[in-house]
Structures are given as C-alpha cells and as structure tokens.
Design a protein around this motif. Sequence first.
Motif, PDB file in Angstrom:
ATOM      1  N   VAL A  30      46.984-141.181  19.465  1.00 39.64           N
ATOM      2  CA  VAL A  30      47.418-141.148  18.066  1.00 39.64           C
ATOM      3  C   VAL A  30      47.063-142.458  17.367  1.00 39.64           C
ATOM      4  CG1 VAL A  30      49.438-141.151  16.559  1.00 39.64           C
ATOM      5  CG2 VAL A  30      49.242-139.471  18.394  1.00 39.64           C
ATOM      6  N   LEU A  31      47.384-143.597  18.012  1.00 37.81           N
ATOM      7  CA  LEU A  31      47.165-144.886  17.370  1.00 37.81           C
ATOM      8  C   LEU A  31      45.689-145.160  17.134  1.00 37.81           C
ATOM      9  CD1 LEU A  31      49.876-147.042  19.177  1.00 37.81           C
ATOM     10  CD2 LEU A  31      49.804-146.431  16.769  1.00 37.81           C
ATOM     11  N   ASN A  32      44.825-144.545  17.937  1.00 34.31           N
ATOM     12  CA  ASN A  32      43.398-144.787  17.769  1.00 34.31           C
ATOM     13  C   ASN A  32      42.696-143.740  16.903  1.00 34.31           C
ATOM     14  OD1 ASN A  32      43.117-147.174  19.265  1.00 34.31           O
ATOM     15  ND2 ASN A  32      43.330-146.002  21.160  1.00 34.31           N
ATOM     16  N   SER A  33      43.456-142.721  16.465  1.00 39.18           N
ATOM     17  CA  SER A  33      42.759-141.660  15.742  1.00 39.18           C
ATOM     18  C   SER A  33      42.608-142.001  14.261  1.00 39.18           C
ATOM     19  CB  SER A  33      43.510-140.334  15.899  1.00 39.18           C
ATOM     20  OG  SER A  33      44.569-140.282  14.979  1.00 39.18           O
ATOM     21  N   ASP A  34      41.447-141.724  13.712  1.00 39.04           N
ATOM     22  CA  ASP A  34      41.190-141.979  12.294  1.00 39.04           C
ATOM     23  C   ASP A  34      42.093-141.128  11.427  1.00 39.04           C
ATOM     24  OD1 ASP A  34      39.308-143.797  12.874  1.00 39.04           O
ATOM     25  OD2 ASP A  34      37.614-142.402  12.717  1.00 39.04           O
ATOM     26  N   ARG A  35      42.370-139.939  11.911  1.00 39.24           N
ATOM     27  CA  ARG A  35      43.194-139.022  11.145  1.00 39.24           C
ATOM     28  C   ARG A  35      44.579-139.626  10.884  1.00 39.24           C
ATOM     29  NH1 ARG A  35      44.563-132.844  12.940  1.00 39.24           N
ATOM     30  NH2 ARG A  35      46.150-132.475  11.334  1.00 39.24           N
ATOM     31  N   PHE A  36      45.173-140.237  11.933  1.00 41.26           N
ATOM     32  CA  PHE A  36      46.486-140.876  11.763  1.00 41.26           C
ATOM     33  C   PHE A  36      46.376-142.065  10.815  1.00 41.26           C
ATOM     34  CE2 PHE A  36      49.641-144.077  13.106  1.00 41.26           C
ATOM     35  CZ  PHE A  36      50.787-143.371  12.818  1.00 41.26           C
ATOM     36  N   HIS A  37      45.333-142.882  11.011  1.00 41.29           N
ATOM     37  CA  HIS A  37      45.143-144.037  10.123  1.00 41.29           C
ATOM     38  C   HIS A  37      45.082-143.601   8.668  1.00 41.29           C
ATOM     39  CE1 HIS A  37      43.180-146.400  13.664  1.00 41.29           C
ATOM     40  NE2 HIS A  37      44.479-146.250  13.785  1.00 41.29           N
ATOM     41  N   ASP A  38      44.318-142.533   8.427  1.00 37.00           N
ATOM     42  CA  ASP A  38      44.148-142.074   7.049  1.00 37.00           C
ATOM     43  C   ASP A  38      45.470-141.613   6.431  1.00 37.00           C
ATOM     44  OD1 ASP A  38      41.557-142.689   7.212  1.00 37.00           O
ATOM     45  OD2 ASP A  38      40.810-140.637   7.471  1.00 37.00           O
ATOM     46  N   SER A  39      46.193-140.775   7.185  1.00 33.58           N
ATOM     47  CA  SER A  39      47.435-140.277   6.577  1.00 33.58           C
ATOM     48  C   SER A  39      48.470-141.400   6.463  1.00 33.58           C
ATOM     49  CB  SER A  39      47.998-139.072   7.339  1.00 33.58           C
ATOM     50  OG  SER A  39      47.939-139.259   8.700  1.00 33.58           O
ATOM     51  N   PHE A  40      48.402-142.376   7.396  1.00 38.87           N
ATOM     52  CA  PHE A  40      49.332-143.510   7.310  1.00 38.87           C
ATOM     53  C   PHE A  40      49.046-144.337   6.053  1.00 38.87           C
ATOM     54  CE2 PHE A  40      50.895-147.758   8.515  1.00 38.87           C
ATOM     55  CZ  PHE A  40      52.189-147.431   8.858  1.00 38.87           C
TER      56      PHE A  40
ATOM     57  N   LEU B  16      51.408-145.016   2.832  1.00 41.62           N
ATOM     58  CA  LEU B  16      51.745-146.352   2.309  1.00 41.62           C
ATOM     59  C   LEU B  16      51.406-146.439   0.832  1.00 41.62           C
ATOM     60  CD1 LEU B  16      50.665-148.985   4.994  1.00 41.62           C
ATOM     61  CD2 LEU B  16      52.957-148.312   4.317  1.00 41.62           C
ATOM     62  N   ALA B  17      50.236-145.906   0.463  1.00 42.36           N
ATOM     63  CA  ALA B  17      49.824-145.975  -0.938  1.00 42.36           C
ATOM     64  C   ALA B  17      50.808-145.208  -1.820  1.00 42.36           C
ATOM     65  CB  ALA B  17      48.423-145.400  -1.096  1.00 42.36           C
ATOM     66  N   PHE B  18      51.200-144.022  -1.351  1.00 41.54           N
ATOM     67  CA  PHE B  18      52.122-143.197  -2.133  1.00 41.54           C
ATOM     68  C   PHE B  18      53.460-143.903  -2.295  1.00 41.54           C
ATOM     69  CE2 PHE B  18      55.489-139.982  -2.295  1.00 41.54           C
ATOM     70  CZ  PHE B  18      55.148-139.348  -3.473  1.00 41.54           C
TER      71      PHE B  18
ATOM     72  N   GLY C  25      46.388-130.803  -0.163  1.00 40.31           N
ATOM     73  CA  GLY C  25      45.002-130.820  -0.624  1.00 40.31           C
ATOM     74  C   GLY C  25      44.833-131.478  -1.957  1.00 40.31           C
ATOM     75  N   PRO C  26      43.709-131.429  -2.606  1.00 41.63           N
ATOM     76  CA  PRO C  26      42.514-130.752  -2.072  1.00 41.63           C
ATOM     77  C   PRO C  26      41.935-131.496  -0.850  1.00 41.63           C
ATOM     78  CG  PRO C  26      42.009-131.878  -4.122  1.00 41.63           C
ATOM     79  CD  PRO C  26      43.484-132.017  -3.929  1.00 41.63           C
ATOM     80  N   GLY C  27      41.417-130.741   0.092  1.00 38.41           N
ATOM     81  CA  GLY C  27      40.992-131.345   1.362  1.00 38.41           C
ATOM     82  C   GLY C  27      42.210-131.910   2.063  1.00 38.41           C
ATOM     83  N   ASN C  28      42.124-133.193   2.433  1.00 33.96           N
ATOM     84  CA  ASN C  28      43.273-133.839   3.036  1.00 33.96           C
ATOM     85  C   ASN C  28      43.875-134.895   2.119  1.00 33.96           C
ATOM     86  OD1 ASN C  28      43.632-132.557   5.448  1.00 33.96           O
ATOM     87  ND2 ASN C  28      42.074-133.781   6.498  1.00 33.96           N
TER      88      ASN C  28
ATOM     89  N   LEU D  33      52.153-138.300   5.935  1.00 35.15           N
ATOM     90  CA  LEU D  33      52.476-138.295   7.366  1.00 35.15           C
ATOM     91  C   LEU D  33      53.210-137.040   7.813  1.00 35.15           C
ATOM     92  CD1 LEU D  33      53.401-141.984   8.257  1.00 35.15           C
ATOM     93  CD2 LEU D  33      51.511-140.629   9.160  1.00 35.15           C
ATOM     94  N   SER D  34      54.241-136.632   7.066  1.00 33.29           N
ATOM     95  CA  SER D  34      55.031-135.468   7.497  1.00 33.29           C
ATOM     96  C   SER D  34      54.202-134.197   7.500  1.00 33.29           C
ATOM     97  CB  SER D  34      56.221-135.255   6.564  1.00 33.29           C
ATOM     98  OG  SER D  34      57.167-136.247   6.794  1.00 33.29           O
ATOM     99  N   ILE D  35      53.375-134.057   6.454  1.00 29.76           N
ATOM    100  CA  ILE D  35      52.551-132.849   6.363  1.00 29.76           C
ATOM    101  C   ILE D  35      51.569-132.814   7.531  1.00 29.76           C
ATOM    102  CG2 ILE D  35      50.860-131.625   4.931  1.00 29.76           C
ATOM    103  CD1 ILE D  35      52.248-132.715   2.497  1.00 29.76           C
ATOM    104  N   ASP D  36      50.985-133.979   7.820  1.00 29.65           N
ATOM    105  CA  ASP D  36      50.045-134.081   8.927  1.00 29.65           C
ATOM    106  C   ASP D  36      50.733-133.746  10.246  1.00 29.65           C
ATOM    107  OD1 ASP D  36      47.493-134.455   9.759  1.00 29.65           O
ATOM    108  OD2 ASP D  36      47.717-136.617  10.104  1.00 29.65           O
ATOM    109  N   LEU D  37      51.930-134.291  10.392  1.00 26.17           N
ATOM    110  CA  LEU D  37      52.691-134.081  11.627  1.00 26.17           C
ATOM    111  C   LEU D  37      52.943-132.597  11.860  1.00 26.17           C
ATOM    112  CD1 LEU D  37      54.261-135.403  13.952  1.00 26.17           C
ATOM    113  CD2 LEU D  37      56.236-135.509  12.446  1.00 26.17           C
ATOM    114  N   VAL D  38      53.346-131.905  10.785  1.00 23.09           N
ATOM    115  CA  VAL D  38      53.629-130.477  10.930  1.00 23.09           C
ATOM    116  C   VAL D  38      52.346-129.711  11.271  1.00 23.09           C
ATOM    117  CG1 VAL D  38      54.403-128.409   9.705  1.00 23.09           C
ATOM    118  CG2 VAL D  38      55.663-130.555   9.473  1.00 23.09           C
ATOM    119  N   LYS D  39      51.236-130.133  10.656  1.00 23.74           N
ATOM    120  CA  LYS D  39      49.961-129.483  10.964  1.00 23.74           C
ATOM    121  C   LYS D  39      49.624-129.625  12.452  1.00 23.74           C
ATOM    122  CE  LYS D  39      47.460-129.646   6.570  1.00 23.74           C
ATOM    123  NZ  LYS D  39      46.505-130.433   5.776  1.00 23.74           N
ATOM    124  N   ILE D  40      49.838-130.828  12.979  1.00 23.63           N
ATOM    125  CA  ILE D  40      49.503-131.049  14.394  1.00 23.63           C
ATOM    126  C   ILE D  40      50.447-130.279  15.307  1.00 23.63           C
ATOM    127  CG2 ILE D  40      49.338-132.800  16.224  1.00 23.63           C
ATOM    128  CD1 ILE D  40      48.568-134.813  14.056  1.00 23.63           C
TER     129      ILE D  40
END
Lengths: 287, 366
Positions: free
Chosen positions: A56-66, A70-72, A234-237, A242-249
């Motif tokens: 998880v810590l090395n995945s780009d997907r987690f970095h992106d949603s994290f 933070l931005a939100f 969306g659109p896309g990702n 984080l929560s939405i991503d978590l539920v998707k996984i």
Amino acid sequence: MLKTANQKAWYFVVPVVVLVAFNALIPLMTVVNYSVQETFGDNVFFWEGVKWFEEVLNSDRFHDSFLRQLAFTGMILVIEVPLGIGVALSMPRKGPWVSVCLVLMALPLLIPWNVVGAMWNIFALPDIGLLGRSINALGIDYNFTQQPESAWMTTVLMDVWHWTSLVVLLAYAGLCSIPDAYYQAAKIDGASAWSVFWRIQLPKLKRVLTIAILLRFMDSFMIYTEPFVLTGGGPGNTTTFLSIDLVKIALGQFDLGPAAAMSLIYFLVVLLVCWVFYTLMMRHEGQ
Amino acid sequence: MGIELRRVTKQLGSETHIYETNLVLESGEFNVLLGTTLSGKTTLMRLMAGLERPSSGEVWHNGENVTGLPVQKRNVAMVYQAFVNYPNFTVFDNIASPLRVARVQADEVRRRVEGIAELLKLTPILERLPNELSGGQQQRTALARALVKDAALVLLDEPLANLDYKLREELRDELPKLFQDTGATVVYATSEPLEALMLGGYTATLEQGRVVEYGPTVRLYRSPGSLASARVFSDPPINTAQVEKRGPIFFLTESVHWTAPAGFRDLADGHYTIGVRPHHLTIGGIDQGVVKVRARVLVAEISGSESIVHADVEGNLWVSESHGIHPFEVGDIAELFLHVGRCLYFDNDGSLIGHQADTASRDRPH
C-alpha cells in the motif's frame, strides 16, 4: 498499602468495557487480522507479515488518493474556518434575529449526507440543474461529470455549504462568551475594530477554533458519502478520496489484505495529525 | 471641577435605568457609589465614562460639556469586576497598551510601566501572560493599566468582588492611596456598605436608579438624610418600626416606651419611624439610654466575636448584633437592649428628623 475491602465497584465498569470491546476493539482487531494475512476464502489464512503495508505504502494509487485527500481537506479548512469566523462576527448578538440566524445556520447540518450529495448532484447538472445551467448561461463551460476542475469546485462548494455552519456555530458560541467588559475596555483604550479582533476576539476564540478545526479536519479527511453520491469519485479518479478508494479496494476488488492495511494507515494518519495539532495548539496554554 | 451630571436620565426602551440625577463628584476625591445590584451603579459609571449617552441631561467634566464626546476622546480609565486584560499580551505589554495607542515614546513607555509595576508589585511578573497569573495579580495588572494612563476620571466597577478575602482586604487598603496623588476623580462602585466605610471619602447611596443621597461617607453613615439612604447604607439591614409620640413619650407598643431624647421633645405628637442599626440592639452592654425589649429568637449566628440574632421584637423582624459569644436556641426568649438614644427618627416622608450630636462621636461603625 491500603487494601480495598470492597471490589464490587469493578462491576460498574463492565458495561463500558463490553461496549468498547464490541464497537471498537473487536472490529479493529478484525482489521488487524486481515492486514497481516492472506486469505482465499473458506476461512483459511496465511501469514504475510507487513507485505500489505509495504504494498500500500509503495503504490502510486494510494499516493494519489492521499494527496487528493490532503488537497481537499486543506482547501475546505482554508475556506470554511475564515468564512465561519466571518459569518459568526456578523451575526447579531441579541434581539429576535438571533434565533432566526441560529436556525438558518443549523439547517444544513440537519440534512443527511447522501441527501446533500443527491441535492447537489441535481443542482449542479449542466442541462437541468439551477447552478449548472446558470454557470453555463454565463458563458463558462461547466460540466462536473466530465471536467475534473468542475467536479472539484462542486465538491468543495458542497462541503462548504454543508459544514461552514458548524464553524459558525462554534465561533458564535465562543464570541458570546467574551464578557462585555473586554469590548468596553478596548473602547476606552481607543482600540480599532481590527485590533479588537486580533487582540481580544481571536485569542479568546482559540479553544473553540481548535475544536472546530479538529472536527472539520477529521470529518473532511474521512469524507465518503457526499462525493460518492455527487461524482462517484470521477470523472476518472479525480475525486476519488481515501474512503472512496478504500471501499473500491475492499468491496470492489475484494482485496481484503491491502484494504485492511490501508485502513490502519488511514486511521493512524488521522490520529497522528489530530495529536500533533492539538499538542501544538495547547502548548502555550497556561493551567 | 470633577465630574458633574446635570439632570441626567437614562432610558432603554420603556425601562428607566436612571431617573433624573444631579451629582457633582469633585476631582481628587475618592467617591463611592453604594447600592445593590441593579440599583444603577454600572449604568451611572458608563454614563460618566461616555460608554453610553444619557437620554437627557448633560455630563460635564472639568468645566467642559462632554455629553456627546466618544469615550476614546475622553481621558478615562475603567476597571471591572471581571479581570480584563489582553489575553495574548504579557503584563508589560498590557500595562503599556494605553500608552502605545496614545503613541508615547518607547523609552517613556518603559519608564512609566516600570514605575507603575513597582508600585503595584508586578515587577517580577512583567513577562508573564494573564492566564499564568492569580486573580489578584490579574486585577493588579488591570489597575496598572488604569493608573498608567494618568486618566482624569478613574472608574472602578466592583473591582474587588471576584477576589478572595485576604487579597480584597490588601487591595482595598492600597486603592485610595494609589489614587491619592494622581488628582484624578475616582469613582468606586460597590454593593457592600462596609467596603464603602473602609474606603472613606465620599459616598452616594443609590436605590433603583436614583441617587438617594451624596455626602462624606462617615457623615452619611452616622446620619443618613432619609430612611432609604439608611437602608442602603446598613449591613446587616437596618431595623425599622412605627412608633407613636404622645407628649414626651415614644411608644413602640403600649408596654415598650421611652422618654423622647433631648431635641425630640418638641416634636408634634403622631406617628414616626425609627431606624435602629443592628449594633444598637444588643444583648446586655451599657444600660444607659436603653429600653429593654423581649424578643423571640428566630435565627442565631456567631461570626467570630460577634453574635447576630434575628428575632421577633414586638411583631417586628429585627436583627441584633452584639460583641461576644451569646449562644441562643431557636425559640428562646432574649432580653435585648434597644439604644433609643442612638436611634434614627424619621418623619412620615422618610426624612431624618435629626441626630443627636453628642452621641455621634461615640457612634462608630463596628
């Protein structure tokens, strides 16, 4: 040492222990259980150690949603806190309008989260929604289901509409608790409205604002329902927080191990940020 | 000179907070506003300060009409019951704040702040923040802010009410001295008669938005001009009763009566009101100029070396205060000495008929 003769008092603690066990400890341990093991169903588990955490810590997907998260959270804090203080300052302190203002402020807080999402979804639709059509009528190309910027703007606007009231109500309560004598003293000193705000109101609001920021941080950092209903990530990702991503996984892909590891990391981040923030804010408090 | 209220009234909506008031407070004097909560002390102070405009009438300060002048243009300082300081300023910066607003030179600010801090024993804590201080220190800081301005009018609104007993005593002793040489008009509001007596100077008694009487504190206590004034300026409350004068005799009841003291003999026959301060209704003591009355004890309390007995005296609920410890049970019958020579006699409109000059020197506040 004195020995307590009667140990019955412990029985009074039992209900709380049971309650905490069922609503916090046991679910949490289930997650811990999944995060360190691999399962292929049939309740068969294989020990995996920290593999999922590393993944998880090395995945780009987690970095992106994290980063998205933070931005939100950063954006809504930067908007809602000053706006909330501003609105609280301009609310009347006495008279019949006080209750009117308070009720108006409390209204958005009373609306269920998925209703807020659905409301804004329809409100912002570019073809039939009042907001969407109005923006397009102004000549701005706006479509939150297709443009990432529009989707972000709509999500932030929706959160500001839903939650600024909380900051307003807390700040208003804080302002009301400042004794009139402070304002009189400042008036006698000849202090300007600006210095009254910086020297009296803001320092006196420190405690409630700490609470307001903490609450808004935690809630927005864990936001799920509203953006899920509004944009579905969306659109896309682009609005997959984080929560939405978590539920998707966890439920979409059924990767229970990585999802459990992500949950724990998520939880620890919230805990850590709250602790650091609170400690910093309270460092200079006296007694 | 000093502060002067000319026919000042204050109304808010349909409520009258201050009825027409004329009051002259001389500069360089320590003035006490004495009255219960809601008697108008704070409103009167706010009117003097210019925090509120009178509904009618004028406020004059040192020979100048300041009625419409906003508070920041007047040279006033105010200290409140709540400890009001800037929360994120150090003690030094707090004391310096009025000077900085007035754009005083930095070295002059330092000199004056340090001088005042020395006077108020704040020197060791100049670098601390208000919430690191005790209540007493916080209030000293607030007082220092008021003093450092050299204000011509200093308003102290029950400044000691939130302090504990010892600090209150200590600051109360210091206060009049602190302001003695400043030449400022000092106005001090309190709800405690004893505090007014200890502060001395001049006192105005207030009741329900009216100034009942104004004069030197001790004179006001010894011979209040009216029953209302005596009621405000008495703790425990002053005892009153209807008496009837027939010939040279005053009758409380048919069985309790006394010869009219010198100066009251020529009074017309009829009904009068007497006012008896609790320490003029005693258990034992000197028996000259007294009438003995029988009293049924309702409540008996002992405060240190004083005994306070609430009792039914011929149908009146009276309070007696005596030196020494006199234990009583509820329902006991006590024999009380009513010092008729020291009573205050009021006519039917409640104004004082006269007070015996010879007893005035012996009459002292307890």
